[in-house]
Design an enzyme around this catalytic site. Sequence first.
Site, mmCIF file in Angstrom:
data_model
loop_
_atom_site.group_PDB
_atom_site.id
_atom_site.type_symbol
_atom_site.label_atom_id
_atom_site.label_comp_id
_atom_site.label_asym_id
_atom_site.label_seq_id
_atom_site.Cartn_x
_atom_site.Cartn_y
_atom_site.Cartn_z
ATOM 1 N N ARG A 162 39.385 86.460 74.721
ATOM 2 C CA ARG A 162 38.584 85.546 75.546
ATOM 3 C C ARG A 162 39.369 84.346 76.057
ATOM 4 O O ARG A 162 38.933 83.702 77.021
ATOM 5 C CB ARG A 162 37.363 85.041 74.755
ATOM 6 C CG ARG A 162 37.729 84.221 73.534
ATOM 7 C CD ARG A 162 36.595 84.096 72.550
ATOM 8 N NE ARG A 162 37.023 83.336 71.366
ATOM 9 C CZ ARG A 162 37.811 83.806 70.412
ATOM 10 N NH1 ARG A 162 38.277 85.052 70.471
ATOM 11 N NH2 ARG A 162 38.166 83.060 69.383
ATOM 12 N N SER A 167 43.957 87.342 67.951
ATOM 13 C CA SER A 167 42.504 87.525 68.116
ATOM 14 C C SER A 167 41.901 86.566 69.143
ATOM 15 O O SER A 167 40.726 86.693 69.486
ATOM 16 C CB SER A 167 41.791 87.344 66.766
ATOM 17 O OG SER A 167 41.887 86.001 66.344
ATOM 18 N N CYS A 179 20.978 62.466 70.180
ATOM 19 C CA CYS A 179 19.562 62.651 70.544
ATOM 20 C C CYS A 179 19.232 64.144 70.524
ATOM 21 O O CYS A 179 18.112 64.550 70.212
ATOM 22 C CB CYS A 179 19.288 62.136 71.952
ATOM 23 S SG CYS A 179 19.357 60.367 72.191
ATOM 24 N N CYS A 196 33.053 81.556 65.666
ATOM 25 C CA CYS A 196 33.204 82.792 66.436
ATOM 26 C C CYS A 196 33.763 83.902 65.556
ATOM 27 O O CYS A 196 33.432 85.074 65.725
ATOM 28 C CB CYS A 196 34.132 82.570 67.618
ATOM 29 S SG CYS A 196 33.376 81.674 68.966
ATOM 30 N N GLY A 208 38.178 79.301 73.723
ATOM 31 C CA GLY A 208 37.438 80.166 74.630
ATOM 32 C C GLY A 208 36.809 79.418 75.789
ATOM 33 O O GLY A 208 36.763 79.928 76.917
HETATM 34 ZN ZN LIG Z 1 21.036 59.157 71.319
#
Ligand SMILES: [Zn+2]
Length: 253
Positions: free
Chosen positions: A72, A68, A175, A188, A40
């Site tokens: 999209r 299906s 992070c 999805c 998508g």
């Molecule tokens: Zn990092």
Amino acid sequence: MTLSDAELERYARHIVLREVGGAGQMKLRAARVAVVGAGGIGSPAIQYLAAAGVGELILIDDDRVDLSNLQRQTIFGGDDVGTPKVAAAAAAVMRLNPAVRVTRRSARLDAGNAADLIAGADVVLDGTDSFTVRLAVADAALTARVPLVSAAVAQFEGQLAVFRGWEPGKPCYRCFVGDDPDRPETSCAEAGVLGAMAGVMGTLAALEVLRAITGFGEDSAGKLLLVDALAFRFRTIGLPKDPGCPECGGAAD
Ligand SMILES: [Zn+2]
């Protein structure tokens, strides 16, 4: 190194942009972009990157087109059902812009093969819907010091970020998400997704790849774009580097 008359005409609307120009267009032509996931998000991204004249697209996906998907994944048509996605997408790129080289990598990306699959890329675009795959892509891009454009979509919401975690002050993907491999995955198929939302996020991801290559505007690394279609709202929040991040923390060089 110059642009041909045909290139000057095809890319005229880029070249007239002061922030892109002929120099930016030549950077696009020289660039190699890995797109992980021809789904998508990958569908619109591949189309805009091909139309933009990116020199080479490395398409990585091990799936086949399913009925299906067509709600999209607009790069595919009904005749493509059952065809490997990388083959159908490569054919679509050829129709859109035969100057774009396509390297097909029909493989399931994992931590073991990610570095090989993205090898040689100048930018990596991740549009997959698996957290495990996303971590593997992100780790490989960080190790290779290649900018990662990461887009995700679910239901009526989308997220977009650019990661260059090897740079001081810029976060890496871990992070942002941590490294909990047991986090529940919502696909999805289970949660649903508005087709046009995938189009929005895939197109924004393509735009960030073009920014990473040509360098227009502000730097998007270190920010997270949140799109909420139910609320008709785009928001940008800061994405700080985690000083304790096991992947990039302390990487100050
Ligand atoms: Zn990092």
